[in-house]
Motif scaffolding. Structure first.
Motif, short mmCIF file in Angstrom:
data_model
loop_
_atom_site.label_atom_id
_atom_site.label_comp_id
_atom_site.label_asym_id
_atom_site.label_seq_id
_atom_site.Cartn_x
_atom_site.Cartn_y
_atom_site.Cartn_z
N GLU A 44 7.31 5.74 -15.53
CA GLU A 44 8.60 5.38 -14.97
C GLU A 44 8.42 4.32 -13.88
O GLU A 44 7.36 4.22 -13.26
CB GLU A 44 9.28 6.62 -14.39
CG GLU A 44 9.69 7.64 -15.44
CD GLU A 44 10.51 8.77 -14.85
OE1 GLU A 44 10.98 9.62 -15.63
OE2 GLU A 44 10.67 8.82 -13.62
N ARG A 45 9.49 3.59 -13.65
CA ARG A 45 9.47 2.61 -12.57
C ARG A 45 9.35 3.35 -11.24
O ARG A 45 10.04 4.36 -11.01
CB ARG A 45 10.73 1.76 -12.60
CG ARG A 45 10.69 0.56 -11.70
CD ARG A 45 11.81 -0.39 -12.01
NE ARG A 45 11.75 -0.88 -13.38
CZ ARG A 45 12.54 -1.84 -13.88
NH1 ARG A 45 13.45 -2.38 -13.11
NH2 ARG A 45 12.43 -2.22 -15.12
N GLU A 46 8.51 2.85 -10.35
CA GLU A 46 8.31 3.53 -9.07
C GLU A 46 8.48 2.57 -7.90
O GLU A 46 8.26 1.36 -8.01
CB GLU A 46 6.92 4.17 -9.01
CG GLU A 46 5.77 3.20 -9.03
CD GLU A 46 4.41 3.90 -8.81
OE1 GLU A 46 4.37 5.12 -8.63
OE2 GLU A 46 3.40 3.18 -8.82
N PHE A 47 8.87 3.17 -6.82
CA PHE A 47 9.08 2.44 -5.58
C PHE A 47 7.75 1.98 -5.00
O PHE A 47 6.76 2.71 -5.02
CB PHE A 47 9.81 3.35 -4.57
CG PHE A 47 9.84 2.84 -3.17
CD1 PHE A 47 9.00 3.37 -2.21
CD2 PHE A 47 10.72 1.85 -2.81
CE1 PHE A 47 9.03 2.93 -0.90
CE2 PHE A 47 10.77 1.39 -1.50
CZ PHE A 47 9.91 1.93 -0.55
N VAL A 48 7.74 0.74 -4.47
CA VAL A 48 6.55 0.22 -3.81
C VAL A 48 6.84 -0.02 -2.32
O VAL A 48 6.12 0.49 -1.45
CB VAL A 48 6.09 -1.10 -4.46
CG1 VAL A 48 4.94 -1.71 -3.68
CG2 VAL A 48 5.71 -0.87 -5.92
N ALA A 49 7.87 -0.79 -2.03
CA ALA A 49 8.18 -1.13 -0.64
C ALA A 49 9.60 -1.66 -0.55
O ALA A 49 10.15 -2.14 -1.54
CB ALA A 49 7.20 -2.18 -0.11
N VAL A 50 10.17 -1.56 0.64
CA VAL A 50 11.50 -2.13 0.88
C VAL A 50 11.55 -2.72 2.28
O VAL A 50 10.94 -2.18 3.21
CB VAL A 50 12.61 -1.08 0.69
CG1 VAL A 50 12.50 0.06 1.68
CG2 VAL A 50 14.00 -1.73 0.77
N TYR A 58 9.58 0.12 4.68
CA TYR A 58 9.11 1.40 4.17
C TYR A 58 8.19 1.15 2.98
O TYR A 58 8.42 0.23 2.20
CB TYR A 58 10.29 2.28 3.75
CG TYR A 58 11.28 2.52 4.86
CD1 TYR A 58 12.42 1.73 4.98
CD2 TYR A 58 11.06 3.52 5.80
CE1 TYR A 58 13.32 1.94 6.01
CE2 TYR A 58 11.95 3.73 6.83
CZ TYR A 58 13.08 2.93 6.94
OH TYR A 58 13.96 3.13 7.98
N TYR A 59 7.16 1.97 2.86
CA TYR A 59 6.18 1.82 1.80
C TYR A 59 5.96 3.14 1.07
O TYR A 59 6.07 4.21 1.66
CB TYR A 59 4.84 1.35 2.36
CG TYR A 59 4.85 -0.01 2.99
CD1 TYR A 59 5.00 -0.15 4.37
CD2 TYR A 59 4.73 -1.16 2.21
CE1 TYR A 59 5.01 -1.41 4.96
CE2 TYR A 59 4.74 -2.42 2.80
CZ TYR A 59 4.88 -2.53 4.16
OH TYR A 59 4.90 -3.78 4.75
N ALA A 60 5.59 3.02 -0.18
CA ALA A 60 5.10 4.19 -0.90
C ALA A 60 3.74 4.57 -0.32
O ALA A 60 2.98 3.70 0.11
CB ALA A 60 4.97 3.87 -2.39
N LYS A 64 0.51 2.14 1.16
CA LYS A 64 0.54 2.00 2.62
C LYS A 64 -0.82 1.59 3.14
O LYS A 64 -1.84 2.16 2.76
CB LYS A 64 1.00 3.32 3.24
CG LYS A 64 1.55 3.21 4.63
CD LYS A 64 2.13 4.55 5.08
CE LYS A 64 3.33 4.97 4.26
NZ LYS A 64 3.94 6.23 4.73
N GLY A 65 -0.82 0.57 3.99
CA GLY A 65 -2.07 0.08 4.54
C GLY A 65 -2.72 -1.01 3.71
O GLY A 65 -3.64 -1.69 4.17
N ARG A 66 -2.26 -1.19 2.47
CA ARG A 66 -2.82 -2.23 1.60
C ARG A 66 -1.81 -3.33 1.29
O ARG A 66 -2.17 -4.49 1.13
CB ARG A 66 -3.30 -1.61 0.28
CG ARG A 66 -4.39 -0.58 0.44
CD ARG A 66 -4.95 -0.15 -0.92
NE ARG A 66 -3.94 0.47 -1.77
CZ ARG A 66 -3.64 0.03 -2.99
NH1 ARG A 66 -4.23 -1.05 -3.49
NH2 ARG A 66 -2.73 0.66 -3.72
N PHE A 67 -0.54 -2.95 1.17
CA PHE A 67 0.51 -3.89 0.82
C PHE A 67 1.39 -4.18 2.04
O PHE A 67 1.61 -3.29 2.87
CB PHE A 67 1.41 -3.34 -0.29
CG PHE A 67 0.76 -3.23 -1.65
CD1 PHE A 67 -0.61 -3.38 -1.82
CD2 PHE A 67 1.53 -2.95 -2.76
CE1 PHE A 67 -1.20 -3.28 -3.07
CE2 PHE A 67 0.97 -2.84 -4.02
CZ PHE A 67 -0.40 -3.00 -4.16
N THR A 68 1.90 -5.40 2.11
CA THR A 68 2.82 -5.79 3.18
C THR A 68 4.00 -6.54 2.59
O THR A 68 3.81 -7.53 1.87
CB THR A 68 2.12 -6.67 4.22
OG1 THR A 68 0.98 -5.98 4.76
CG2 THR A 68 3.08 -7.02 5.35
#
Length: 122
Positions: A44-50, A58-60, A64-68
Motif C-alpha cells: 500500500e501507499r505509505e506516508f513518508v513526510a509532510v 513530520y516524518y515516518a 526519520k534522520g535520513r530524509f529531509t
C-alpha cells in the motif's frame, strides 16, 4: 487547482543519496500542506513526510534522520533529500497537496503527481 510533477528519481546503491523535486503549478501554493508518499510493488501507499503550510514537518519513523523535506514557496517547489538510502526505500515516490489540516493519509490529499521511481540496490 494544483498540478504536481515529480522528478529526480533513479537507481542508486545502498548508502547513497537522492534528491527528489516536486514542481507545483496553481495559485496560493503557500496555503497547501505538501506531503511525500511512496508505494512499493505489492504494498500500500505509505506516508513518508509532510511540510505543512505553517512549516511544521513530520516524518515516518522509517525515514526519520535520513530524509529531509523542504519547500520553496516562491518557486512553488518541494524537495525530499534522501540520504543513507536502503533497499527498503525502493518505491515510486509521489508528492501530494491538500489544504486545511495536514495528514499522513494519502487518500485525504486533493492533488497528487504521477510519481518518480526510486530504486536502491544492495
Amino acid at each position: 487547482q494544483v498540478q504536481l510533477v515529480e522528478s529526480g528519481g533513479g537507481l542508486v546503491q545502498a548508502g547513497e543519496s537522492l534528491r527528489l523535486s516536486c514542481a507545483a503549478s496553481g495559485r496560493a501554493f503557500s496555503n497547501y500542506n505538501v506531503g511525500w508518499f511512496r508505494q512499493a510493488p505489492g504494498k500500500e501507499r505509505e506516508f513518508v513526510a509532510v511540510k505543512t503550510w505553517a512549516s511544521s514537518t513530520y516524518y515516518a519513523d522509517s525515514v526519520k534522520g535520513r530524509f529531509t523535506i523542504s519547500r520553496d514557496n516562491a518557486k512553488k517547489m518541494v524537495y525530499l533529500q534522501m540520504n543513507s538510502l536502503k533497499p527498503g526505500d525502493t518505491a515510486v515516490y509521489y508528492c501530494a497537496a491538500k489544504t486545511g489540516a495536514s495528514s499522513r493519509l494519502s487518500s485525504e490529499y486533493d492533488y497528487r503527481g504521477q510519481g518518480t521511481q526510486v530504486t536502491v540496490s544492495s
